[in-house]
Write a protein that holds these residues in place. Structure first.
Motif, mmCIF file in Angstrom:
data_model
loop_
_atom_site.group_PDB
_atom_site.id
_atom_site.type_symbol
_atom_site.label_atom_id
_atom_site.label_comp_id
_atom_site.label_asym_id
_atom_site.label_seq_id
_atom_site.Cartn_x
_atom_site.Cartn_y
_atom_site.Cartn_z
ATOM 1 N N SER A 216 -5.802 -14.177 -0.845
ATOM 2 C CA SER A 216 -4.604 -14.771 -1.419
ATOM 3 C C SER A 216 -4.872 -16.147 -2.010
ATOM 4 C CB SER A 216 -3.516 -14.861 -0.343
ATOM 5 O OG SER A 216 -2.289 -15.234 -0.911
ATOM 6 N N HIS A 217 -5.764 -16.921 -1.378
ATOM 7 C CA HIS A 217 -6.047 -18.271 -1.882
ATOM 8 C C HIS A 217 -6.719 -18.230 -3.247
ATOM 9 C CE1 HIS A 217 -9.840 -17.076 -0.114
ATOM 10 N NE2 HIS A 217 -10.456 -18.140 -0.594
ATOM 11 N N LEU A 218 -7.463 -17.113 -3.530
ATOM 12 C CA LEU A 218 -8.126 -17.001 -4.833
ATOM 13 C C LEU A 218 -7.134 -16.680 -5.937
ATOM 14 C CD1 LEU A 218 -11.357 -15.056 -3.784
ATOM 15 C CD2 LEU A 218 -11.075 -17.513 -4.173
ATOM 16 N N VAL A 219 -6.071 -15.935 -5.584
ATOM 17 C CA VAL A 219 -5.004 -15.673 -6.561
ATOM 18 C C VAL A 219 -4.323 -16.988 -6.920
ATOM 19 C CG1 VAL A 219 -2.856 -14.434 -6.992
ATOM 20 C CG2 VAL A 219 -4.658 -13.356 -5.645
ATOM 21 N N THR A 220 -4.049 -17.798 -5.896
ATOM 22 C CA THR A 220 -3.460 -19.114 -6.146
ATOM 23 C C THR A 220 -4.360 -19.948 -7.062
ATOM 24 O OG1 THR A 220 -2.253 -19.146 -4.053
ATOM 25 C CG2 THR A 220 -2.784 -21.286 -5.030
ATOM 26 N N LEU A 221 -5.663 -19.897 -6.807
ATOM 27 C CA LEU A 221 -6.616 -20.655 -7.619
ATOM 28 C C LEU A 221 -6.563 -20.229 -9.084
ATOM 29 C CD1 LEU A 221 -8.933 -22.643 -7.936
ATOM 30 C CD2 LEU A 221 -10.498 -20.832 -7.249
ATOM 31 N N THR B 181 2.097 -23.529 1.931
ATOM 32 C CA THR B 181 1.118 -22.429 1.897
ATOM 33 C C THR B 181 0.222 -22.541 0.671
ATOM 34 O OG1 THR B 181 2.630 -20.962 3.070
ATOM 35 C CG2 THR B 181 0.846 -19.915 1.833
ATOM 36 N N ILE B 182 0.821 -22.888 -0.462
ATOM 37 C CA ILE B 182 0.043 -23.029 -1.701
ATOM 38 C C ILE B 182 -0.939 -24.189 -1.573
ATOM 39 C CG2 ILE B 182 0.166 -23.492 -4.183
ATOM 40 C CD1 ILE B 182 1.142 -20.702 -3.300
ATOM 41 N N GLU B 183 -0.494 -25.302 -0.966
ATOM 42 C CA GLU B 183 -1.396 -26.430 -0.755
ATOM 43 C C GLU B 183 -2.574 -26.021 0.131
ATOM 44 O OE1 GLU B 183 1.783 -30.149 -1.064
ATOM 45 O OE2 GLU B 183 0.930 -29.576 0.866
ATOM 46 N N ASN B 184 -2.288 -25.276 1.174
ATOM 47 C CA ASN B 184 -3.356 -24.812 2.067
ATOM 48 C C ASN B 184 -4.339 -23.891 1.347
ATOM 49 O OD1 ASN B 184 -2.405 -26.254 4.255
ATOM 50 N ND2 ASN B 184 -1.138 -24.578 5.019
ATOM 51 N N HIS B 185 -3.798 -23.061 0.427
ATOM 52 C CA HIS B 185 -4.683 -22.192 -0.370
ATOM 53 C C HIS B 185 -5.686 -23.036 -1.154
ATOM 54 C CE1 HIS B 185 -1.888 -18.408 -0.597
ATOM 55 N NE2 HIS B 185 -2.363 -18.626 0.607
ATOM 56 N N LEU B 186 -5.177 -24.074 -1.815
ATOM 57 C CA LEU B 186 -6.048 -24.907 -2.646
ATOM 58 C C LEU B 186 -7.053 -25.678 -1.799
ATOM 59 C CD1 LEU B 186 -3.431 -26.229 -5.228
ATOM 60 C CD2 LEU B 186 -5.165 -24.476 -5.574
ATOM 61 N N LEU B 187 -6.621 -26.111 -0.642
ATOM 62 C CA LEU B 187 -7.543 -26.809 0.250
ATOM 63 C C LEU B 187 -8.636 -25.879 0.741
ATOM 64 C CD1 LEU B 187 -4.894 -28.882 2.205
ATOM 65 C CD2 LEU B 187 -6.645 -29.802 0.678
#
Length: 714
Positions: free
Chosen positions: A616-621, A643-649
């Motif tokens: 999921s974090h790669l989709v956000t990226l 959640t989006i911030e955590n993805h980017l981190l």
């Protein structure tokens, strides 16, 4: 004699050295040995027989398949001072007689003829009267029934040569020949296979790209706008498509030529010359155009549809960059292309063995479009050439998407095929896996098997595309009959046993509102009826975009209908009540399908917005790289901002594996380091430690964005 050959090369062609392979071919010819020459398009095959023609006494006969090719070659030779001519159906009887007389008198060194001309009794007699030293069989792949352009007249060349009073040296030349075709050429022309010169099929200046699922016309418009000054060819399968694209580009102000079999000879010749002479920048053509065309500054080739075989594709793509400069070859692929090519094969190949062979070649072409490996490697392997290194230029080699494990999905598909008895095609398998209630599925009682609905979260198209990938990677075999049947390949059985993992590049999710939507097709039929009544084209009534919005929103009142993009007051008054009545009629007759479509759209939306937890974090990226800010991404993905911030981190913590570093000015670097230092005790500390000397570009954006939102204070 090689010294003479080099002198001819310098004097007439202006080169001091032969290219790779040319010298080897010429040595064979000059020592009286028959030879097979396999060089890629643009490799300089013509030199291989034109130079010996000037060294040898007497005449060289060049067997050429196309009238346009003969004229181009003769014009080029005449331009450099080499006496050459051709005899074909464009000449009058008197012109033919005059040229034959001049040939016997030694006026010409090269004569270009079609293979059919050799069969004529009178011409055979004339040949026996001429001192023929060399016969060059150009486009020699036409000699083999396994070739992509077999011609019965080519198959007779060997027997015609064997009847000549004095046998000349034979040189067979082609750019596209599989190992089987090479074998046929040697056998039919009685050439020792050891006398084969192959320079390889690799073209280091060509960048190959496959574009799947795009709007072809929009993609083409965008590409041409960026390359407006360059010369290129756009290949289309049918005459109708050639005319459509030609008209479209002409209206947009492009200088365009066209070429297809429905045009008069004189018109085709005029269009071809306009293109060759750079009066027109773009040629729109069927595959009838281009064989042997010597235009060197073609910067791009676009295949508007899937070609029917690899030989034809690579020969056409090879017409780009004959001057050795970087050029692009783009294939615009859609599943509809397969149906068109199968139809054409069935209409033109009445011999069942030949039809099976053509379908096999088409499947190889389909596999090429779906492979995720290096495109150039695929082509080299197809032509029997082993090449371990990836090209680094094609669309697959430059694709930086990560690999994901799709073993479980593969096992689901293969298991379903086995439970269905391995006697169905792709469409039926996809319907079973999605849990379709189609009549055929019910009639065959396939809704009773364990794998029914096993992948109901996917669309039928997604599963079909996935099966094409599995076919291209040889996990699934395809029968070659008129109705393709899928079977689990040996490699696939290893997957079922858990011995092999299947990896695939992460797929970009594309939401199609009307995919598998019967309502959309129903509305198109209503639009057609309205258009016929008004005597206008259907798109004048409603655009496809408007129809898609209607099928999605299903307005039940005139006010709701008015809110749809593309509906003005006039259309509301003229068509509103009719369309709402049609919608109500369809919904009452197809309640079950509408419920399935709504469920599918809901699942698809959910799948697209959240995807798997693992990636999921790669989709956000991906969304972040496209320029969306954190709030926009959160709204798009139906997730909270934290959640989006955590993805980017999380992406930042993996930054050491991401090759996105850029050069910064000292001032920029100082500003960034200030932000990172300020956040030194926050979650960004691991990132700072991981990147002591360089900061990746996207991490800079994260640092600045988090700082601007006063994340530190919280």
């Amino acid at each position: 004699m090689m010294n003479q050959a080099i002198e001819v090369l310098k004097q007439y062609f202006g080169y001091n050295h032969f290219r790779k392979g040319q010298e080897d071919v010429i040595k064979h010819i000059l020592t009286g040995e028959d030879v097979v020459c396999i060089m890629p398009t643009g490799g300089g095959k013509s030199i291989c027989y034109q130079v010996p023609a000037m060294v040898f006494p007497g005449v060289t006969i060049v067997i050429s398949p196309l009238i346009s090719l003969m004229k181009d070659q003769v014009d080029s030779l005449t331009e450099v001072g080499i006496p050459a001519t051709y005899i074909n159906s464009t000449l009058t009887v008197q012109e033919m007689n005059d040229r034959l007389y001049d040939l016997k008198a030694g006026k010409y060194k090269l004569l270009y003829v079609a293979p059919e001309r050799l069969e004529a009794g009178l011409f055979a007699e004339v040949m026996d009267e001429m001192p023929i030293s060399l016969i060059a069989v150009d486009e020699a792949h036409c000699i083999s029934q396994w070739g992509h352009d077999f011609r019965p007249s080519y198959a007779k060349i060997g027997s015609i040569i064997s009847r000549m009073k004095k046998k000349p040296v034979i040189a067979a030349l082609t750019a596209t020949a599989t190992p089987k075709v090479q074998e046929d050429i040697c056998e039919q022309l009685k050439i020792n296979p050891n006398n084969s010169v192959k320079t390889g099929f690799q073209r280091e200046n060509l960048s190959l790209s496959i574009v799947k699922g795009a709007d072809k016309l929009s993609y083409m418009d965008s590409f041409l706008q960026q390359n407006r000054e360059e010369s290129g060819i756009i290949y289309a399968t049918t005459r109708q498509d050639v005319e459509k694209i030609h008209e479209r580009l002409s209206k947009k102000g492009y200088s365009v030529s066209k070429y297809h079999g429905g045009m008069r000879d004189i018109e085709r010749e005029e269009q071809q010359q306009s293109f060759i002479n750079d009066n027109n920048q773009i040629m729109i053509a069927t595959t009838a155009f281009g064989m042997g065309i010597d235009k060197s500054n073609i910067r791009y080739i676009i295949h508007y549809q899937l070609p029917k075989n690899m030989e034809g594709y690579y020969q056409e793509a090879g017409r780009a960059g004959r001057d050795g400069l970087a050029s692009k070859c783009i294939l615009l692929y859609s599943a509809q292309d397969i149906r068109i090519q199968r139809f054409l094969i069935e209409q033109t190949s009445f011999d069942m063995d030949k039809q099976k062979q053509e379908i096999e070649k088409l499947q190889a072409m389909i596999n090429f479009c779906h492979t995720e490996g290096c495109l150039e490697q695929y082509i080299l392997q197809y032509f029997g050439e082993v090449h371990s290194e990836k090209c680094g230029r094609c669309s697959n080699c430059t694709d930086n998407r990560s690999m994901v494990d799709v073993t479980i999905e593969t096992q689901k598909v293969l298991s379903c095929m086995i439970r269905m008895g391995e006697k169905f095609g792709k469409t039926m398998i996809a319907q079973v896996l999605t849990g379709s209630k189609s009549k055929k599925v019910i009639d065959f009682q396939l809704d009773k098997i364990k794998t029914y609905g096993l992948m109901k979260e996917k669309s039928a198209k997604e599963i079909s595309d996935f099966m094409e990938f599995l076919i291209s990677e040889q996990y699934i075999d395809v029968s070659l009959g008129s109705m393709p049947i899928l079977k689990v390949a040996n490699k696939g059985k290893e997957v079922l046993l858990g011995n092999v993992k299947v990896m695939r590049k992460e797929q970009m999710q594309v939401v199609s509102i009307t995919e598998e939507n019967g309502l959309f097709h129903f509305l198109r039929s209503i639009r057609k009826q309205l258009a016929d009544q008004e005597k206008v084209p259907p798109f004048v009534v409603f655009s496809d975009e408007t129809l898609r919005n209607i099928s999605l929103l299903k307005p039940s009142t005139l006010e709701e209908f008015r809110q749809i993009k593309g509906i003005g007051d006039h259309k509301l008054k003229k068509y509103g009540e009719t369309m709402i009545h049609s919608l109500n009629q369809y919904q009452s007759e197809n309640e079950q399908e509408i419920q399935e479509v709504n469920t599918h759209n809901s699942l698809l939306k959910k799948t697209t917005s959240k995807k798997s937890v693992e990636n999921s974090h790669l989709v956000t990226l991906e969304l972040f790289q496209e320029g969306l800010d954190i709030k926009q991404i959160a709204k798009n993905r139906e997730l909270n901002v934290q959640t989006i911030e955590n993805h980017l981190l999380k992406c930042g913590e993996e930054a050491r594996d991401i090759n996105w570093n850029v050069f910064l000015s000292d001032e920029d670097h100082s500003k960034i380091m200030e932000v990172v230092n300020e956040l030194g005790n926050s979650k960004l500390k691991p990132i700072k430690e991981a990147l002591p000397s360089e900061i990746s570009y996207f991490m800079i954006k994260i640092a600045l964005m988090l700082n601007s939102r006063d994340t530190v204070k919280h």
